[in-house]
Scaffold this motif. Structure first.
Motif, mmCIF file in Angstrom:
data_model
loop_
_atom_site.group_PDB
_atom_site.id
_atom_site.type_symbol
_atom_site.label_atom_id
_atom_site.label_comp_id
_atom_site.label_asym_id
_atom_site.label_seq_id
_atom_site.Cartn_x
_atom_site.Cartn_y
_atom_site.Cartn_z
ATOM 1 N N GLY A 48 -4.931 4.602 13.358
ATOM 2 C CA GLY A 48 -6.130 5.388 13.166
ATOM 3 C C GLY A 48 -6.143 6.337 11.996
ATOM 4 O O GLY A 48 -7.158 6.986 11.728
ATOM 5 N N ASN A 49 -5.044 6.443 11.242
ATOM 6 C CA ASN A 49 -5.014 7.329 10.085
ATOM 7 C C ASN A 49 -5.419 6.530 8.844
ATOM 8 O O ASN A 49 -4.578 5.975 8.142
ATOM 9 N N ALA A 50 -6.702 6.490 8.577
ATOM 10 C CA ALA A 50 -7.215 5.658 7.490
ATOM 11 C C ALA A 50 -6.762 6.138 6.120
ATOM 12 O O ALA A 50 -6.803 5.381 5.135
ATOM 13 N N GLU A 51 -6.322 7.397 6.023
ATOM 14 C CA GLU A 51 -5.933 7.957 4.730
ATOM 15 C C GLU A 51 -4.479 7.682 4.369
ATOM 16 O O GLU A 51 -4.035 8.016 3.269
ATOM 17 N N ALA A 52 -3.734 7.127 5.286
ATOM 18 C CA ALA A 52 -2.301 6.894 5.035
ATOM 19 C C ALA A 52 -2.118 5.926 3.871
ATOM 20 O O ALA A 52 -2.674 4.822 3.863
ATOM 21 N N GLU A 53 -1.358 6.341 2.874
ATOM 22 C CA GLU A 53 -1.104 5.509 1.706
ATOM 23 C C GLU A 53 0.325 5.743 1.241
ATOM 24 O O GLU A 53 0.757 6.881 1.050
ATOM 25 N N SER A 54 1.068 4.682 1.083
ATOM 26 C CA SER A 54 2.463 4.784 0.664
ATOM 27 C C SER A 54 2.568 4.947 -0.844
ATOM 28 O O SER A 54 1.586 4.778 -1.583
ATOM 29 N N HIS A 55 3.780 5.227 -1.304
ATOM 30 C CA HIS A 55 4.009 5.423 -2.740
ATOM 31 C C HIS A 55 3.686 4.159 -3.532
ATOM 32 O O HIS A 55 3.012 4.227 -4.581
ATOM 33 N N ILE A 56 4.129 3.010 -3.051
ATOM 34 C CA ILE A 56 3.892 1.784 -3.806
ATOM 35 C C ILE A 56 2.416 1.423 -3.807
ATOM 36 O O ILE A 56 1.884 0.904 -4.807
ATOM 37 N N GLU A 57 1.695 1.724 -2.731
ATOM 38 C CA GLU A 57 0.256 1.479 -2.703
ATOM 39 C C GLU A 57 -0.458 2.354 -3.728
ATOM 40 O O GLU A 57 -1.401 1.906 -4.399
ATOM 41 N N SER A 58 -0.009 3.591 -3.861
ATOM 42 C CA SER A 58 -0.599 4.489 -4.854
ATOM 43 C C SER A 58 -0.352 3.977 -6.268
ATOM 44 O O SER A 58 -1.253 4.008 -7.127
ATOM 45 N N LEU A 59 0.849 3.485 -6.518
ATOM 46 C CA LEU A 59 1.192 3.008 -7.851
ATOM 47 C C LEU A 59 0.368 1.786 -8.251
ATOM 48 O O LEU A 59 -0.015 1.625 -9.417
#
Length: 795
Positions: free
Chosen positions: A703-714
């Motif tokens: 349910g945490n739609a804002e969760a984004e990992s480091h590699i996803e950000s890159l």
């Protein structure tokens, strides 16, 4: 400490009942959701109950540490339950989710486990290395206040088939081992049958050869008393000459069969006949099954007689399944009492229905027993998990203005630390299995010296023979030199990595090993991580980059080991400044012990801490110059950063890890002659990138739609039709998953087959991880402007 035989016998019988009831409840009473056997090793537990009762309630002190044989776990937990350190709820959930674990676990059980066990042999050997670590600590000014304890292993006789036992024995002899007890449960039965005749002779010879005292505990108090009767010598001779299988079979069949067999063999000899006939069938069975290891009085007396610190091997003869209806049967290792057997045994043990979980059921005076338990020294100080202050990590910087390999940079960082007076440097202890010099530990060792309890001069120095290695042994030394046995390295790293908890003194263990031989010690590495030991392991040299050494010394799959091993953060830096940043972070990470909540920037559980694996290389490469930007520093720790940021029209990204950096950078330059906005992603830790990515996905699923990992950000801003080429001097699967993060077609390059001798250029070309091969893959597998022919013209 109690020496009252009646009190010890009462405790022994309570432990025997509670442990076996716990197993019975799990297998025959608790609902079986999966419909499969739960197990629990009743027979293996029973053979240890007298030994463990005597050890814990009469011999041990709070500073002593014990590795319990895996299959005696039920006795251990029953003991902790009796002492108030384990809950009934968890006992009832034995081998269930969040219940008492199958084998003692420092990290999964709530009671006072000193060493996790489960992979047989490792729990035994780790005690000798814990003793070495204890000696190391107490030899230092900062460790002089530590009270020396005994490191004790409760050993199943089948564990002596494990080769790491003998590697540890040899290493112990070389390091003048002391304060170590190994107590062998010699029940002469293993998983598939009965052990070979005469094994005890070989055991005695081996331990004697390595300087151990061997104490054979064969006869219990009842047997020794019977031997003093007329005819007793003949009975002892018969026992000594009885084959293991026959002794086990007669034990299972009981007193009447014992009588018949003994009378057949000895019945016409007058005095011995009288000795046998003076006892009822039950009394005769009690006598014949009263081996030394099953006599709590004998074991307590044996332990009390040790008045020195030499290592001791106790060879305690026992009956597997002693005191239960399945005693002696050759199938009892995996066997369990059925419901009717348990009902009869419950009546025999005097436990009333409904009182099965009562700690003091059958005890005439519970208050007196409780008072006696409260006085037992081993438990008197409560839980024996210590802590030590976190060491401040000094700034670690390394000049990168020249060509240098990551292995050389590692040695330089340690050398710089060795020149300083930081508390961190004071607590570092290095170790290596006969590859100290070839893994660049030499400068550190020259300054900080080698550890030994007694001073040992370097003959080459005394004789004025030039040498780069100054091998001086001293109690103040900070390097432990091991023989070439990688299992010993990881066992020592594991023991040293628990020093803050075992001894209340933190050390920072750093081990070096040739990278392919991480696999040789993998079981012990996994064991150390399972215990939550904290250490740094440096695998170097690695990959086919170690070109002249050939396939036997060229690692392929170790990056995948680093990714899959729980409790181990794996890195493979390419440049010296990356390594400096990572090591500074790692020295702090090794000491963390926080909660498991993830960092929402990376979704990594960094606050929990763990161990660190560095995969390095001997190939000196050109450095990128001084870098101070935070994206680089944080990216190196988090697992990746853009070495060459992609432009808005990027159609190719090259992602590399480790030694192949120059090839990836060169290939990007070649491709950029015909393609726009080419990106180069410097991966320092596929492990941490992957862990953060999967954790962020779990968070989004919850349910945490804002969760984004480091590699996803890159990778978020890359065009969807951009192609990704990954390259590593290791198995290509290490990086091939990167395309799944956002959805980019990926071409994974790496090494999938055994290497061979040659130059680095030869092998890189052979395995398709050189710049030319990278460009060829881009040309052949991705659409876009062709550039290879333009590059070839330049040659």
């Amino acid at each position: 400490m109690t020496s009252d035989p009646l009190l010890l016998k009462t405790i022994e019988q309570r432990l025997l009942w509670l442990s076996h009831w716990m197993i019975h409840n799990a297998n025959h009473i608790r609902p079986k959701v999966d419909g499969i056997k739960v197990g629990g090793h009743q027979a293996s537990s029973a053979s240890m109950v007298s030994i463990m009762t005597a050890l814990y309630f009469s011999a041990l002190r709070p500073e002593d540490r014990v590795a319990v044989k895996p299959h005696a776990s039920p006795i251990f937990h029953a003991m902790q339950y009796l002492m108030g350190n384990q809950t009934r709820e968890k006992m009832e959930s034995f081998r269930g989710f969040q219940g008492v674990q199958s084998y003692p676990s420092r990290t999964k059980d709530i009671d006072d486990v000193d060493f996790s066990t489960g992979s047989v042999g490792l729990g035994v050997a780790v005690t000798s290395f814990a003793s070495l670590v204890q000696d190391y600590i107490t030899a230092k000014a900062w460790g002089e206040d530590v009270t020396l304890g005994r490191m004790v292993a409760l050993v199943g006789d089948a564990e002596l088939d494990e080769g790491n036992i003998y590697e540890a024995l040899q290493e112990g002899w070389k390091n003048d081992l002391r304060n170590t007890w190994w107590i062998i449960d010699y029940n002469r039965q293993s998983l598939d049958g009965v052990v070979r005749e005469g094994l005890f002779k070989r055991i005695e010879q081996i331990f004697d050869a390595f300087g151990w005292d061997v104490v054979k505990v064969k006869y219990g108090a009842l047997q020794r008393a019977a031997f003093d009767e007329p005819g007793g010598d003949k009975l002892r001779d018969w026992i000594d000459n009885c084959p293991n299988q026959l002794y086990s079979a007669l034990t299972f069949m009981g007193g009447a069969v014992w009588r018949q067999r003994l009378m057949d063999a000895l019945g016409d000899q007058g005095d011995v006949t009288a000795l046998i006939e003076a006892r009822s069938d039950d009394e005769l069975a009690d006598l014949m099954e009263n081996l030394g290891g099953n006599c709590v009085q004998t074991m307590a007396e044996t332990f009390a007689a040790i008045d020195h610190d030499r290592p001791v091997c106790f060879l305690a003869y026992t009956i597997k399944g002693w005191g239960t209806p399945i005693a002696g049967h050759k199938d009892n290792h995996g066997g369990l009492m059925n419901k009717s057997q348990m009902a009869e045994w419950q009546q025999h043990m005097g436990v009333a229905e409904g009182e099965e979980w009562e700690k003091f059921a059958t005890v005439a005076d519970p208050d007196a027993l409780q008072a006696a338990l409260d006085r037992v020294p081993f438990f008197a100080k409560g839980r024996r998990r210590y802590e030590d202050a976190t060491l401040t990590v000094p700034q670690i910087e390394l000049s990168s203005d020249r060509e240098i390999s990551t292995q050389m940079a590692f040695g330089k960082i340690l050398d710089d630390l060795s020149k300083g007076d930081s508390e961190l440097a004071e607590r570092i202890v290095t170790m290596s299995p006969d590859v100290t010099g070839t893994t660049n530990l030499g400068p550190w060792v020259n300054r900080r010296k080698l550890f030994a309890r007694e001073e040992q001069a370097d003959t080459f120095i005394n004789e004025k023979i030039p040498s780069t290695a100054k091998w001086e042994f001293t109690p103040k030394g900070q390097h432990i030199e091991l023989g070439i046995a990688e299992m010993n390295l990881f066992l020592l790293l594991g023991a040293a990595g628990l020093s803050h908890s075992l001894f209340g003194k933190r050390v920072i263990p750093i081990g070096t090993v040739y990278d392919p031989f991480v696999a040789r010690g993998l079981d012990a590495l996994n064991y150390a991580c399972y215990q939550d030991a904290r250490f740094m392991i440096v695998g170097t040299p690695s990959g086919v980059t170690l070109a002249p050494e050939g396939g036997a010394h060229q690692s392929i799959g170790t990056p995948l080991i680093g990714m899959s091993q729980d409790g181990l953060a794996s890195f493979e830096p390419a440049f010296a400044d990356e390594l400096a940043v990572i090591m500074q972070w790692a020295f702090d990470y090794l000491q963390r012990d926080g909660e498991g909540d993830p960092d929402e920037r990376t979704w990594l559980r960094d606050e929990t801490g763990g161990s660190v694996y560095l995969r390095l290389t001997t190939n000196p490469i050109e450095q990128p110059g001084k870098r101070v930007d935070e994206d680089f520093r944080q990216g190196a720790i988090d697992g990746a950063y853009w070495l060459r940021k992609p432009g808005p029209n990027c159609d190719v990204v090259i992602a590399y890890q480790g030694a192949v950096a120059p090839e990836a950078i060169k290939a990007a330059g070649m491709i950029a002659e015909g393609r726009r906005d080419v990106g180069v992603l410097a991966v320092t830790s596929a492990d941490r990138l992957n862990a953060g990515w999967t954790a962020a996905q779990r968070a989004r699923a919850r349910g945490n739609a804002e969760a984004e990992s480091h590699i996803e950000s890159l990778l978020a801003d890359l065009p969807r039709d951009c192609k990704m080429v990954t390259v590593i001097d290791g198995h290509p699967a290490t990086l091939s998953w990167l395309g799944s993060v956002v959805g980019h077609q990926t071409v994974p390059l790496g090494v999938e087959h055994f290497g061979q001798t040659g130059t680095i250029a030869d092998l890189y070309q052979h395995f398709g991880i050189d710049a030319q091969s990278i460009v060829e893959k881009v040309e052949g597998l991705t659409p876009g402007r062709r550039v290879l022919h333009r590059v070839m013209v330049g040659y």
